[in-house]
Design a protein around this motif. Sequence first.
Motif, PDB file in Angstrom:
ATOM      1  N   ARG A  54      -3.105   5.757   2.166  1.00 56.61           N
ATOM      2  CA  ARG A  54      -2.217   4.985   1.689  1.00 56.61           C
ATOM      3  C   ARG A  54      -3.573   4.136   0.163  1.00 56.61           C
ATOM      4  O   ARG A  54      -4.119   3.456   0.688  1.00 56.61           O
ATOM      5  CB  ARG A  54      -1.230   4.029   1.544  1.00 56.61           C
ATOM      6  CG  ARG A  54      -0.839   5.774   2.243  1.00 56.61           C
ATOM      7  CD  ARG A  54       1.014   4.424   2.374  1.00 56.61           C
ATOM      8  NE  ARG A  54       1.788   3.718   1.530  1.00 56.61           N
ATOM      9  CZ  ARG A  54       2.804   2.928   1.707  1.00 56.61           C
ATOM     10  NH1 ARG A  54       2.069   2.373   2.447  1.00 56.61           N
ATOM     11  NH2 ARG A  54       3.099   2.270   0.732  1.00 56.61           N
ATOM     12  N   ILE A  55      -3.536   4.473  -0.870  1.00 54.26           N
ATOM     13  CA  ILE A  55      -4.354   3.351  -1.531  1.00 54.26           C
ATOM     14  C   ILE A  55      -3.127   2.242  -3.060  1.00 54.26           C
ATOM     15  O   ILE A  55      -2.554   3.043  -3.259  1.00 54.26           O
ATOM     16  CB  ILE A  55      -4.887   4.252  -2.638  1.00 54.26           C
ATOM     17  CG1 ILE A  55      -6.050   4.940  -1.514  1.00 54.26           C
ATOM     18  CG2 ILE A  55      -6.221   3.721  -3.392  1.00 54.26           C
ATOM     19  CD1 ILE A  55      -6.943   6.102  -2.269  1.00 54.26           C
ATOM     20  N   VAL A  56      -3.335   0.934  -1.837  1.00 55.04           N
ATOM     21  CA  VAL A  56      -2.171   0.773  -3.423  1.00 55.04           C
ATOM     22  C   VAL A  56      -3.367  -0.123  -4.202  1.00 55.04           C
ATOM     23  O   VAL A  56      -4.321  -1.304  -3.380  1.00 55.04           O
ATOM     24  CB  VAL A  56      -1.559  -0.194  -2.323  1.00 55.04           C
ATOM     25  CG1 VAL A  56      -0.365  -0.701  -3.514  1.00 55.04           C
ATOM     26  CG2 VAL A  56      -0.629   0.676  -1.898  1.00 55.04           C
ATOM     27  N   PRO A  57      -3.752  -0.747  -5.033  1.00 53.91           N
ATOM     28  CA  PRO A  57      -3.877  -1.665  -6.109  1.00 53.91           C
ATOM     29  C   PRO A  57      -3.589  -3.471  -5.520  1.00 53.91           C
ATOM     30  O   PRO A  57      -2.303  -2.916  -5.745  1.00 53.91           O
ATOM     31  CB  PRO A  57      -3.728  -1.543  -7.855  1.00 53.91           C
ATOM     32  CG  PRO A  57      -2.510  -0.571  -7.593  1.00 53.91           C
ATOM     33  CD  PRO A  57      -3.029   0.254  -6.385  1.00 53.91           C
ATOM     34  N   ARG A  65      -8.196  -5.434  -6.724  1.00 49.43           N
ATOM     35  CA  ARG A  65      -8.745  -4.258  -4.982  1.00 49.43           C
ATOM     36  C   ARG A  65      -8.451  -2.796  -5.140  1.00 49.43           C
ATOM     37  O   ARG A  65      -6.902  -3.589  -5.386  1.00 49.43           O
ATOM     38  CB  ARG A  65      -9.363  -5.546  -3.764  1.00 49.43           C
ATOM     39  CG  ARG A  65     -10.315  -6.040  -4.596  1.00 49.43           C
ATOM     40  CD  ARG A  65     -11.072  -6.018  -3.565  1.00 49.43           C
ATOM     41  NE  ARG A  65     -12.400  -7.545  -3.552  1.00 49.43           N
ATOM     42  CZ  ARG A  65     -13.116  -7.240  -3.820  1.00 49.43           C
ATOM     43  NH1 ARG A  65     -13.771  -6.435  -4.667  1.00 49.43           N
ATOM     44  NH2 ARG A  65     -13.957  -8.660  -4.285  1.00 49.43           N
ATOM     45  N   LEU A  66      -8.473  -2.081  -4.126  1.00 49.39           N
ATOM     46  CA  LEU A  66      -7.505  -1.316  -4.168  1.00 49.39           C
ATOM     47  C   LEU A  66      -7.303  -1.375  -2.041  1.00 49.39           C
ATOM     48  O   LEU A  66      -8.225  -1.631  -1.581  1.00 49.39           O
ATOM     49  CB  LEU A  66      -8.208   0.131  -3.742  1.00 49.39           C
ATOM     50  CG  LEU A  66      -8.851   0.364  -5.584  1.00 49.39           C
ATOM     51  CD1 LEU A  66      -9.539   1.631  -5.233  1.00 49.39           C
ATOM     52  CD2 LEU A  66      -6.702   0.767  -6.053  1.00 49.39           C
ATOM     53  N   TRP A  67      -6.288  -1.371  -1.938  1.00 52.49           N
ATOM     54  CA  TRP A  67      -5.626  -1.933  -0.691  1.00 52.49           C
ATOM     55  C   TRP A  67      -5.473  -0.164   0.255  1.00 52.49           C
ATOM     56  O   TRP A  67      -5.139   0.503  -0.401  1.00 52.49           O
ATOM     57  CB  TRP A  67      -4.207  -2.183  -0.271  1.00 52.49           C
ATOM     58  CG  TRP A  67      -4.148  -2.641   1.618  1.00 52.49           C
ATOM     59  CD1 TRP A  67      -3.343  -0.953   1.595  1.00 52.49           C
ATOM     60  CD2 TRP A  67      -5.087  -3.666   1.592  1.00 52.49           C
ATOM     61  NE1 TRP A  67      -3.209  -2.228   3.124  1.00 52.49           N
ATOM     62  CE2 TRP A  67      -3.776  -3.243   3.034  1.00 52.49           C
ATOM     63  CE3 TRP A  67      -5.612  -5.158   2.213  1.00 52.49           C
ATOM     64  CZ2 TRP A  67      -4.095  -3.655   4.517  1.00 52.49           C
ATOM     65  CZ3 TRP A  67      -5.658  -4.883   2.955  1.00 52.49           C
ATOM     66  CH2 TRP A  67      -4.997  -5.142   4.423  1.00 52.49           C
ATOM     67  N   VAL A  68      -6.470   0.539   1.076  1.00 59.93           N
ATOM     68  CA  VAL A  68      -6.577   1.531   1.705  1.00 59.93           C
ATOM     69  C   VAL A  68      -6.131   1.401   3.216  1.00 59.93           C
ATOM     70  O   VAL A  68      -6.237   1.171   4.252  1.00 59.93           O
ATOM     71  CB  VAL A  68      -7.825   1.990   1.425  1.00 59.93           C
ATOM     72  CG1 VAL A  68      -7.625   3.299   2.527  1.00 59.93           C
ATOM     73  CG2 VAL A  68      -8.182   1.602   0.030  1.00 59.93           C
ATOM     74  N   GLU A  69      -5.024   2.814   3.463  1.00 57.72           N
ATOM     75  CA  GLU A  69      -4.538   2.856   4.956  1.00 57.72           C
ATOM     76  C   GLU A  69      -4.755   4.319   5.113  1.00 57.72           C
ATOM     77  O   GLU A  69      -3.890   5.367   4.469  1.00 57.72           O
ATOM     78  CB  GLU A  69      -3.124   2.166   4.392  1.00 57.72           C
ATOM     79  CG  GLU A  69      -2.576   1.280   5.089  1.00 57.72           C
ATOM     80  CD  GLU A  69      -0.735   0.931   4.742  1.00 57.72           C
ATOM     81  OE1 GLU A  69      -0.840  -0.528   5.856  1.00 57.72           O
ATOM     82  OE2 GLU A  69      -0.105   1.342   5.052  1.00 57.72           O
ATOM     83  N   LEU A  70      -5.150   4.737   6.538  1.00 51.56           N
ATOM     84  CA  LEU A  70      -5.330   5.514   6.918  1.00 51.56           C
ATOM     85  C   LEU A  70      -4.618   5.998   7.765  1.00 51.56           C
ATOM     86  O   LEU A  70      -4.356   5.039   8.797  1.00 51.56           O
ATOM     87  CB  LEU A  70      -7.489   5.711   7.420  1.00 51.56           C
ATOM     88  CG  LEU A  70      -7.901   5.549   6.855  1.00 51.56           C
ATOM     89  CD1 LEU A  70      -9.478   5.379   7.707  1.00 51.56           C
ATOM     90  CD2 LEU A  70      -7.810   6.512   5.626  1.00 51.56           C
ATOM     91  N   VAL A  71      -3.156   6.267   7.798  1.00 50.74           N
ATOM     92  CA  VAL A  71      -2.763   6.540   9.263  1.00 50.74           C
ATOM     93  C   VAL A  71      -2.232   8.027   9.582  1.00 50.74           C
ATOM     94  O   VAL A  71      -2.339   9.641   9.010  1.00 50.74           O
ATOM     95  CB  VAL A  71      -0.837   6.578   7.106  1.00 50.74           C
ATOM     96  CG1 VAL A  71      -0.051   6.818   8.610  1.00 50.74           C
ATOM     97  CG2 VAL A  71      -1.215   5.601   6.776  1.00 50.74           C
ATOM     98  N   ALA A  72      -1.799   7.623  10.339  1.00 51.93           N
ATOM     99  CA  ALA A  72      -1.719   9.168  11.443  1.00 51.93           C
ATOM    100  C   ALA A  72      -0.403  10.215  11.059  1.00 51.93           C
ATOM    101  O   ALA A  72       0.897   9.482  10.833  1.00 51.93           O
ATOM    102  CB  ALA A  72      -1.997   8.647  12.922  1.00 51.93           C
TER     103      ALA A  72
END
Length: 135
Positions: A54-57, A65-72
Amino acid sequence: MEHRTDSLTTDASRPAPRAVEAVLGARRAHTRQQFIAVVARQLHEIAPGTVRVRIVPVTVDDRPRLWVELVAVTGQVVSTSADQCRQARNFLRRAFPDADWTRPRSYNAATGALTFDSLSVPAELGIETAPAVAS
């Protein structure tokens, strides 16, 4: 005996249009599957277990900025390492150069789909809409 030609027969040196479309479609599908596999493999190398990104500005200190989440697959965040998040973000930005990164995005490693990620309140909270605020 009379030789008959009609629209169903073609010159032997030129394939029928349907056959050409079928071959081209198969090639596109194969290329797409290769792309999906490569991206999934790269994301797994960056942060093992990643199936969605997930990439959220956002704006931090008045800077975009871009907030990044790496999700399982369980929905849990795989990594909060800034380096891993940065690698995943840069990789996806290179993989999808035409994407509008000013909008929230979600990449699904299983399907290869980069979609608009509409933010919403979890249904469990029982909040459908926020009340209007008078200014």
